[in-house]
Design a protein around this motif. Sequence first.
Motif, PDB file in Angstrom:
ATOM      1  N   ASP A   1       0.860  -1.184   0.000  1.00 58.19           N
ATOM      2  CA  ASP A   1       0.000   0.000   0.000  1.00 58.19           C
ATOM      3  C   ASP A   1       0.895   1.232   0.000  1.00 58.19           C
ATOM      4  OD1 ASP A   1      -1.796   2.119   0.911  1.00 58.19           O
ATOM      5  OD2 ASP A   1      -3.189   0.525   1.431  1.00 58.19           O
TER       6      ASP A   1
ATOM      7  N   HIS B   1      -0.724   7.237  -3.761  1.00 58.07           N
ATOM      8  CA  HIS B   1      -1.054   7.153  -5.186  1.00 58.07           C
ATOM      9  C   HIS B   1      -0.075   8.015  -5.995  1.00 58.07           C
ATOM     10  CE1 HIS B   1      -3.362   7.059  -8.881  1.00 58.07           C
ATOM     11  NE2 HIS B   1      -4.165   6.165  -8.316  1.00 58.07           N
ATOM     12  N   PRO B   2       0.498   7.459  -7.067  1.00 57.67           N
ATOM     13  CA  PRO B   2       1.522   8.199  -7.810  1.00 57.67           C
ATOM     14  C   PRO B   2       0.987   9.369  -8.635  1.00 57.67           C
ATOM     15  CG  PRO B   2       1.080   6.089  -8.870  1.00 57.67           C
ATOM     16  CD  PRO B   2       0.328   6.075  -7.575  1.00 57.67           C
ATOM     17  N   THR B   3      -0.334   9.412  -8.911  1.00 60.17           N
ATOM     18  CA  THR B   3      -0.857  10.474  -9.779  1.00 60.17           C
ATOM     19  C   THR B   3      -2.061  11.213  -9.205  1.00 60.17           C
ATOM     20  OG1 THR B   3      -2.278   8.892 -10.971  1.00 60.17           O
ATOM     21  CG2 THR B   3      -0.059   9.286 -11.872  1.00 60.17           C
ATOM     22  N   LYS B   4      -2.637  10.752  -8.085  1.00 59.06           N
ATOM     23  CA  LYS B   4      -3.835  11.383  -7.528  1.00 59.06           C
ATOM     24  C   LYS B   4      -3.587  11.801  -6.088  1.00 59.06           C
ATOM     25  CE  LYS B   4      -7.789   9.327  -8.487  1.00 59.06           C
ATOM     26  NZ  LYS B   4      -8.798   8.246  -8.660  1.00 59.06           N
TER      27      LYS B   4
ATOM     28  N   TRP C   1      -5.041  10.224  -2.451  1.00 58.15           N
ATOM     29  CA  TRP C   1      -5.448   8.840  -2.685  1.00 58.15           C
ATOM     30  C   TRP C   1      -4.266   7.918  -2.396  1.00 58.15           C
ATOM     31  CZ3 TRP C   1     -10.118   6.972  -5.264  1.00 58.15           C
ATOM     32  CH2 TRP C   1     -11.059   7.994  -5.483  1.00 58.15           C
ATOM     33  N   ARG C   2      -4.585   6.628  -2.238  1.00 56.85           N
ATOM     34  CA  ARG C   2      -3.547   5.624  -2.078  1.00 56.85           C
ATOM     35  C   ARG C   2      -3.745   4.522  -3.118  1.00 56.85           C
ATOM     36  NH1 ARG C   2      -0.353   6.201   2.189  1.00 56.85           N
ATOM     37  NH2 ARG C   2       0.356   4.031   2.045  1.00 56.85           N
ATOM     38  N   LEU C   3      -2.708   3.739  -3.327  1.00 59.36           N
ATOM     39  CA  LEU C   3      -2.754   2.647  -4.306  1.00 59.36           C
ATOM     40  C   LEU C   3      -2.387   1.350  -3.595  1.00 59.36           C
ATOM     41  CD1 LEU C   3      -2.964   1.787  -7.332  1.00 59.36           C
ATOM     42  CD2 LEU C   3      -0.498   2.125  -7.452  1.00 59.36           C
ATOM     43  N   ARG C   4      -3.228   0.322  -3.749  1.00 60.24           N
ATOM     44  CA  ARG C   4      -2.950  -0.983  -3.137  1.00 60.24           C
ATOM     45  C   ARG C   4      -2.972  -2.064  -4.208  1.00 60.24           C
ATOM     46  NH1 ARG C   4      -4.879  -3.869   2.365  1.00 60.24           N
ATOM     47  NH2 ARG C   4      -3.844  -2.014   3.120  1.00 60.24           N
ATOM     48  N   HIS C   5      -1.938  -2.881  -4.243  1.00 58.18           N
ATOM     49  CA  HIS C   5      -1.867  -4.067  -5.095  1.00 58.18           C
ATOM     50  C   HIS C   5      -1.666  -5.283  -4.209  1.00 58.18           C
ATOM     51  CE1 HIS C   5      -0.670  -2.157  -9.253  1.00 58.18           C
ATOM     52  NE2 HIS C   5      -1.899  -1.887  -8.880  1.00 58.18           N
TER      53      HIS C   5
END
Length: 212
Positions: free
Chosen positions: A89, A92-95, A98-102
């Motif tokens: 987690d 977020h690289p562009t927003k 926000w966060r990004l989870r994979h």
Amino acid sequence: MTAGELIPQPLDKDCTDRQAWGQSSTIFSYIFKGNADPAKYPQEACPPYYHSNAQIDDFQVNAALTAGTVTAIQVTASGKTLTSRKPFDIPHPTKDGWRLRHVCLEGPESGVYYRGRLTNSNVIELPEYWKGLVDPESITVTLTQIGSSQDLIVDKIEWGSKINIRSGTACNIDCYFLVHGERKDGEKLIVEYEGKSIEDYPGDNSIYSINK
């Protein structure tokens, strides 16, 4: 006295290290760390022990674990069975805000992949380390043609390090490729086995460090 330095053992004391005992605690808490000043520690007392291995019911840490930065490891308990979906987690690289989870891929093998684009060439050169890491008999190749139909064929795989491609229409090759292989270091994964817990796994449990 510094951390890890041995405190002299009193001559008339039994200071044998023993396993913890008592009732199972259901309180969520940190593992206790004593803050006593070693210089003021009573000489007549047994030196304290610290945790170098840890066990909490079916979750064990008894080997060296090395990592750079681990942002999130999610472990969910159901009864005494712990499962992990191995997410990471990050911001977020562009927003903004926000966060990004994979989540890590899972499958019935210790898989390795290599992907890229092949243009005006008929040879996919695999990384040099694949020779020592991947079983050459396990290699599979997926090709995606770009721009037009090229009737692409995997001609042969040489020494587990080169994949020769040919076009059935004799045109210039332009494609994306995805190569999969199975690791050859260590035992082959036993996907299904009879048992009630991970301790019943018939293979080597020591190579799996988190899904206890």
